[in-house]
Every structure is written in structure tokens, then in C-alpha cells.
Design a protein around this motif. Structure first.
Motif, PDB file in Angstrom:
ATOM      1  N   THR A   1      15.244  15.636   7.925  1.00 51.11           N
ATOM      2  CA  THR A   1      16.321  16.571   8.221  1.00 51.11           C
ATOM      3  C   THR A   1      16.060  17.200   9.570  1.00 51.11           C
ATOM      4  OG1 THR A   1      17.616  18.418   7.351  1.00 51.11           O
ATOM      5  CG2 THR A   1      15.247  18.501   7.002  1.00 51.11           C
ATOM      6  N   GLU A   2      17.119  17.437  10.298  1.00 49.55           N
ATOM      7  CA  GLU A   2      17.012  17.993  11.641  1.00 49.55           C
ATOM      8  C   GLU A   2      17.588  19.394  11.656  1.00 49.55           C
ATOM      9  OE1 GLU A   2      18.619  16.820  16.055  1.00 49.55           O
ATOM     10  OE2 GLU A   2      17.996  15.196  14.724  1.00 49.55           O
ATOM     11  N   PHE A   3      16.892  20.281  12.350  1.00 44.78           N
ATOM     12  CA  PHE A   3      17.333  21.662  12.476  1.00 44.78           C
ATOM     13  C   PHE A   3      18.212  21.832  13.703  1.00 44.78           C
ATOM     14  CE2 PHE A   3      13.362  21.919  10.067  1.00 44.78           C
ATOM     15  CZ  PHE A   3      13.813  22.598   8.952  1.00 44.78           C
ATOM     16  N   TRP A   4      18.827  22.994  13.811  1.00 44.49           N
ATOM     17  CA  TRP A   4      19.754  23.291  14.900  1.00 44.49           C
ATOM     18  C   TRP A   4      19.104  23.115  16.269  1.00 44.49           C
ATOM     19  CZ3 TRP A   4      18.329  27.111  18.223  1.00 44.49           C
ATOM     20  CH2 TRP A   4      17.329  27.974  17.787  1.00 44.49           C
ATOM     21  N   ASN A   5      17.780  23.307  16.354  1.00 43.60           N
ATOM     22  CA  ASN A   5      17.090  23.217  17.650  1.00 43.60           C
ATOM     23  C   ASN A   5      16.559  21.814  17.941  1.00 43.60           C
ATOM     24  OD1 ASN A   5      14.995  23.048  15.858  1.00 43.60           O
ATOM     25  ND2 ASN A   5      13.825  24.760  16.692  1.00 43.60           N
TER      26      ASN A   5
ATOM     27  N   ILE B   1       7.413  18.657  -0.986  1.00 43.68           N
ATOM     28  CA  ILE B   1       6.950  19.295   0.244  1.00 43.68           C
ATOM     29  C   ILE B   1       7.947  19.083   1.379  1.00 43.68           C
ATOM     30  CG2 ILE B   1       4.522  18.949  -0.361  1.00 43.68           C
ATOM     31  CD1 ILE B   1       4.511  16.799   1.965  1.00 43.68           C
ATOM     32  N   HIS B   2       7.748  19.835   2.440  1.00 42.80           N
ATOM     33  CA  HIS B   2       8.318  19.503   3.740  1.00 42.80           C
ATOM     34  C   HIS B   2       7.150  19.468   4.707  1.00 42.80           C
ATOM     35  CE1 HIS B   2       7.984  23.479   5.628  1.00 42.80           C
ATOM     36  NE2 HIS B   2       8.306  23.971   4.434  1.00 42.80           N
ATOM     37  N   THR B   3       7.187  18.539   5.620  1.00 44.51           N
ATOM     38  CA  THR B   3       6.105  18.386   6.577  1.00 44.51           C
ATOM     39  C   THR B   3       6.231  19.415   7.687  1.00 44.51           C
ATOM     40  OG1 THR B   3       7.344  16.855   8.002  1.00 44.51           O
ATOM     41  CG2 THR B   3       6.067  15.886   6.164  1.00 44.51           C
ATOM     42  N   SER B   4       5.220  19.457   8.528  1.00 42.07           N
ATOM     43  CA  SER B   4       5.372  20.158   9.793  1.00 42.07           C
ATOM     44  C   SER B   4       6.284  19.304  10.675  1.00 42.07           C
ATOM     45  CB  SER B   4       4.004  20.395  10.450  1.00 42.07           C
ATOM     46  OG  SER B   4       3.325  19.170  10.646  1.00 42.07           O
ATOM     47  N   GLU B   5       6.565  19.745  11.854  1.00 41.93           N
ATOM     48  CA  GLU B   5       7.510  19.051  12.728  1.00 41.93           C
ATOM     49  C   GLU B   5       7.103  17.597  12.960  1.00 41.93           C
ATOM     50  OE1 GLU B   5       9.576  19.458  17.138  1.00 41.93           O
ATOM     51  OE2 GLU B   5       8.358  21.095  16.361  1.00 41.93           O
ATOM     52  N   VAL B   6       8.080  16.705  12.858  1.00 43.66           N
ATOM     53  CA  VAL B   6       7.855  15.273  13.051  1.00 43.66           C
ATOM     54  C   VAL B   6       7.704  14.961  14.534  1.00 43.66           C
ATOM     55  CG1 VAL B   6       8.931  12.991  12.846  1.00 43.66           C
ATOM     56  CG2 VAL B   6       9.034  14.604  10.932  1.00 43.66           C
ATOM     57  N   ILE B   7       6.656  14.212  14.843  1.00 40.50           N
ATOM     58  CA  ILE B   7       6.449  13.697  16.197  1.00 40.50           C
ATOM     59  C   ILE B   7       7.084  12.316  16.314  1.00 40.50           C
ATOM     60  CG2 ILE B   7       4.725  13.025  17.917  1.00 40.50           C
ATOM     61  CD1 ILE B   7       4.783  16.056  17.247  1.00 40.50           C
TER      62      ILE B   7
END
Length: 75
Positions: free
Chosen positions: A16-20, A43-49
């Protein structure tokens, strides 16, 4: 993928992508060698690289996860 700790396998996942523009992966985690989560914990991960679809892996800011079955549809 870079040398980061392995975080386990994520099943029933979606990204999923956030507004930023930041992206995370959400799903059920299994085989966490660090024993942070019980089997199947949502879970949700930290930001995807990077998501490597050829090797079914996702690199986040903190870990690398293998990816199992991806969810289909919208939610």
C-alpha cells in the motif's frame, strides 16, 4: 538485495502506498528468526526500498522478507 536481517515470510500480502509516496507491505508473517511475532501475526513493514518479484523478496528500511501468496483485489 542488500545485507539486512531476514524477517521471515509474509503471506496474504499486499503493498500500500501513502499520500507521500512511501510504500509498506502488509500481511501475515511466518518463520521470523528473530521471534518478534507469533506465527501468522498481521504486520506492516517499515518503508519498502524494493520489491523483487523475480525472487519474491521485499527489502525494507530494516529487514528483508520473502513473499508468499499475494492477495488479489481491492481492500
Amino acid at each position: 538485495m542488500t545485507e539486512k536481517k531476514f524477517g521471515g515470510r509474509i503471506e496474504n500480502w499486499k503493498h500500500t502506498e501513502f499520500w507521500n509516496g512511501a510504500m509498506v507491505v502488509i500481511g501475515n508473517v511466518y518463520n521470523d528468526p528473530n521471534e518478534r511475532w507469533v506465527e501468522g501475526y498481521y504486520i506492516h513493514t517499515s518503508e519498502v526500498i524494493k520489491i523483487d518479484y523475480d525472487n519474491m523478496e521485499v527489502e525494507t528500511l530494516n529487514s528483508v522478507y520473502s513473499l508468499g501468496t499475494q492477495l488479489e483485489g481491492n481492500w
